[in-house]
Design a protein around this motif. Structure first.
Motif, PDB file in Angstrom:
ATOM      1  N   LEU A   1      11.895  21.804   5.548  1.00 25.21           N
ATOM      2  CA  LEU A   1      11.533  22.843   6.025  1.00 25.21           C
ATOM      3  C   LEU A   1      12.642  23.777   5.116  1.00 25.21           C
ATOM      4  O   LEU A   1      12.252  25.086   4.708  1.00 25.21           O
ATOM      5  CB  LEU A   1      11.662  23.201   7.371  1.00 25.21           C
ATOM      6  CG  LEU A   1      11.574  24.274   7.979  1.00 25.21           C
ATOM      7  CD1 LEU A   1      10.240  24.956   7.685  1.00 25.21           C
ATOM      8  CD2 LEU A   1      11.881  24.486   9.480  1.00 25.21           C
ATOM      9  N   CYS A   2      13.674  23.463   4.972  1.00 27.00           N
ATOM     10  CA  CYS A   2      14.883  24.134   4.251  1.00 27.00           C
ATOM     11  C   CYS A   2      14.558  24.327   2.944  1.00 27.00           C
ATOM     12  O   CYS A   2      14.753  25.267   2.463  1.00 27.00           O
ATOM     13  CB  CYS A   2      16.281  23.469   4.693  1.00 27.00           C
ATOM     14  SG  CYS A   2      16.642  23.345   6.228  1.00 27.00           S
ATOM     15  N   ARG A   3      14.200  23.272   2.398  1.00 31.79           N
ATOM     16  CA  ARG A   3      13.997  23.407   1.041  1.00 31.79           C
ATOM     17  C   ARG A   3      12.615  24.520   0.686  1.00 31.79           C
ATOM     18  O   ARG A   3      12.875  25.240  -0.171  1.00 31.79           O
ATOM     19  CB  ARG A   3      13.322  22.145   0.498  1.00 31.79           C
ATOM     20  CG  ARG A   3      13.027  22.211  -0.990  1.00 31.79           C
ATOM     21  CD  ARG A   3      12.596  20.410  -1.351  1.00 31.79           C
ATOM     22  NE  ARG A   3      11.362  20.134  -0.649  1.00 31.79           N
ATOM     23  CZ  ARG A   3      10.260  20.499  -0.768  1.00 31.79           C
ATOM     24  NH1 ARG A   3       9.828  21.424  -1.803  1.00 31.79           N
ATOM     25  NH2 ARG A   3       9.327  19.902   0.080  1.00 31.79           N
ATOM     26  N   ARG A   4      11.731  24.533   1.659  1.00 30.69           N
ATOM     27  CA  ARG A   4      10.619  25.780   1.173  1.00 30.69           C
ATOM     28  C   ARG A   4      10.929  27.001   1.475  1.00 30.69           C
ATOM     29  O   ARG A   4      10.668  27.720   0.903  1.00 30.69           O
ATOM     30  CB  ARG A   4       9.443  25.025   1.979  1.00 30.69           C
ATOM     31  CG  ARG A   4       8.894  23.732   1.674  1.00 30.69           C
ATOM     32  CD  ARG A   4       7.413  23.557   2.009  1.00 30.69           C
ATOM     33  NE  ARG A   4       7.197  23.663   3.540  1.00 30.69           N
ATOM     34  CZ  ARG A   4       6.716  24.668   4.437  1.00 30.69           C
ATOM     35  NH1 ARG A   4       6.338  25.627   3.594  1.00 30.69           N
ATOM     36  NH2 ARG A   4       6.596  24.307   5.755  1.00 30.69           N
ATOM     37  N   SER A   5      12.080  26.923   2.680  1.00 31.04           N
ATOM     38  CA  SER A   5      12.529  28.404   2.848  1.00 31.04           C
ATOM     39  C   SER A   5      13.471  28.747   1.751  1.00 31.04           C
ATOM     40  O   SER A   5      13.360  30.160   1.537  1.00 31.04           O
ATOM     41  CB  SER A   5      13.259  28.434   4.230  1.00 31.04           C
ATOM     42  OG  SER A   5      13.683  29.535   4.671  1.00 31.04           O
TER      43      SER A   5
END
Length: 408
Positions: free
Chosen positions: A359-363
């Motif tokens: 999730l952090c990577r896509r954000s």
């Protein structure tokens, strides 16, 4: 077991806990109330010492009054210590009323036969009332953890012990005069009950202090000192739990990643102290904007992350837009002649099978897109193709059937 032996045990226990609370107070000044608890048990030692000298006195009345007052003072110090630790308001008026009533009882008690049930009742009522106030402080503080409830239960049992003593005095009788108190069966029972209360309250209070100290240390290790928000460690710890809850409850979970635009220019133009103020102001702005269940974290430098349980991409994107406007409106206030202060935002929603790191990577990718689009922008990561468990099972189930269809 004689009352003198039990009394000596009580004296040793009171001294032991007085030292324990003193050590806690001296080694960790942030522990509120420990000094008052140490004073309570220290006064308890004096109270027991006075009990020991009663048999040798020709005129015991002054010492009897001193024992009564010193024990009430010990309970008062305990009440103050509990109130300080829980950060609750001390019931000053109620405490004063208990003291006034207790002192008013003194001449009445001295006029009653020593050891009578009524005298014992008047003697124990202020102690029970002070213990009721301690229980009320814990309840009003809002403490709902297991140890808080245990402290309430032990405090309530202490109240019952004080109120039971007059009945015990009436049932088995007690000494005819103060000098003979330690030789009576009532004294042995009363001191044994007092010993149980003494140990139980002290142990539970020590456990409460240890628990709260540990929780405070954990909170410090997970908090960024400049902004007051979670640091990266705290974000990962609480974020992983949020992901687990979202999966278990099948609720949406979104993440906003934001970064101040051209923050280096602020440091270069106004100094690092001004930059620190901007970071602190940004953290306050974010905290005021989000809900109580949302997590705000400073991941490093001027980069923040906001985890939003129960929010979809659209809801998170709308919140990010409000934040973007608030940043441009509020952050330059602390800087004289400051240029516009803006921030870029990336938004992503948790997809099936993702971890917090995914999730952090896509954000972050959405944030980079916002930076590339000219900054002061909100960009949302596209939703991935959702693979539901039943679809996944259908895809990989019954390979023999698919083989039959291929070669049929």
């Amino acid at each position: 077991m004689t009352a003198a032996f039990v009394l000596s045990i009580n004296m040793f226990i009171a001294a032991l806990f007085a030292v324990a609370f003193t050590v806690v107070a001296s080694t960790n000044p942030t522990v509120r109330g420990a000094r008052w608890l140490a004073a309570a048990y220290g006064i308890g030692v004096i109270d027991v010492a006075l009990e020991f000298i009663l048999p040798s006195l020709a005129q015991p009345t002054p010492v009897v009054v001193a024992i009564y007052v010193s024990y009430l003072a010990a309970l008062t110090c305990g009440l103050i210590g509990v109130a300080r630790h829980y950060g609750a308001a001390l019931p000053r008026s109620a405490t004063a009323i208990v003291w006034l009533a207790g002192l008013a009882f003194v001449p009445v008690m001295l006029g009653l036969p020593y050891g009578s049930a009524l005298r014992t009742l008047l003697y124990q009522l202020p102690y029970a009332a002070m213990q009721v106030l301690m229980v009320a402080v814990v309840v009003r503080s809002g403490g709902k953890l297991a140890l808080d409830r245990l402290l309430v239960v032990v405090g309530a049992l202490a109240v019952l012990v004080y109120l039971a003593k007059p009945a015990i005095a009436w049932w088995i009788g007690t000494a005819d005069h103060a000098q003979a108190y330690l030789a009576s069966d009532y004294a042995a029972i009363s001191q044994t009950m007092g010993s149980v209360v003494l140990i139980a309250l002290a142990l539970v209070l020590l456990l409460v202090i240890m628990r709260d100290t540990t929780m405070e240390m954990i909170a410090r290790s997970e908090t960024d000192p400049l902004s007051g928000a979670l640091n990266r460690r705290g974000f990962e710890t609480h974020g992983d739990r949020a992901v687990v809850r979202a999966r278990r409850t099948d609720q949406p979970l979104s993440l906003i990643t934001l970064d101040l635009d051209r923050f280096k220019a602020i440091n270069d133009s106004f100094g690092h102290a001004a930059g620190d103020r901007v970071i602190a102001d940004l953290a306050g702005l974010l905290d005021d904007t989000v809900g109580s269940d949302d997590l705000v974290a400073r991941l490093g430098g001027e980069e923040f992350a906001i985890l939003l349980p129960g929010r979809t991409t659209a809801q998170a994107q709308a919140l990010a837009e409000r934040m973007r406007w608030a940043v441009a409106r509020d952050l330059p206030v602390r800087l004289d002649n400051a240029p516009a202060v803006t921030a870029s935002f990336g938004v992503a929603e948790l997809q099936f099978g993702e971890r917090l790191s995914d999730l952090c990577r896509r954000s972050d990718l959405a944030l980079y897109e916002a930076k590339a689009a000219g900054r002061d922008t909100v960009c949302a990561a596209p939703r991935l193709r959702s693979v539901k468990p039943d679809a996944e099972a259908a895809e990989f189930a019954a390979p023999s059937d698919r083989l039959v269809q291929s070669f049929g």
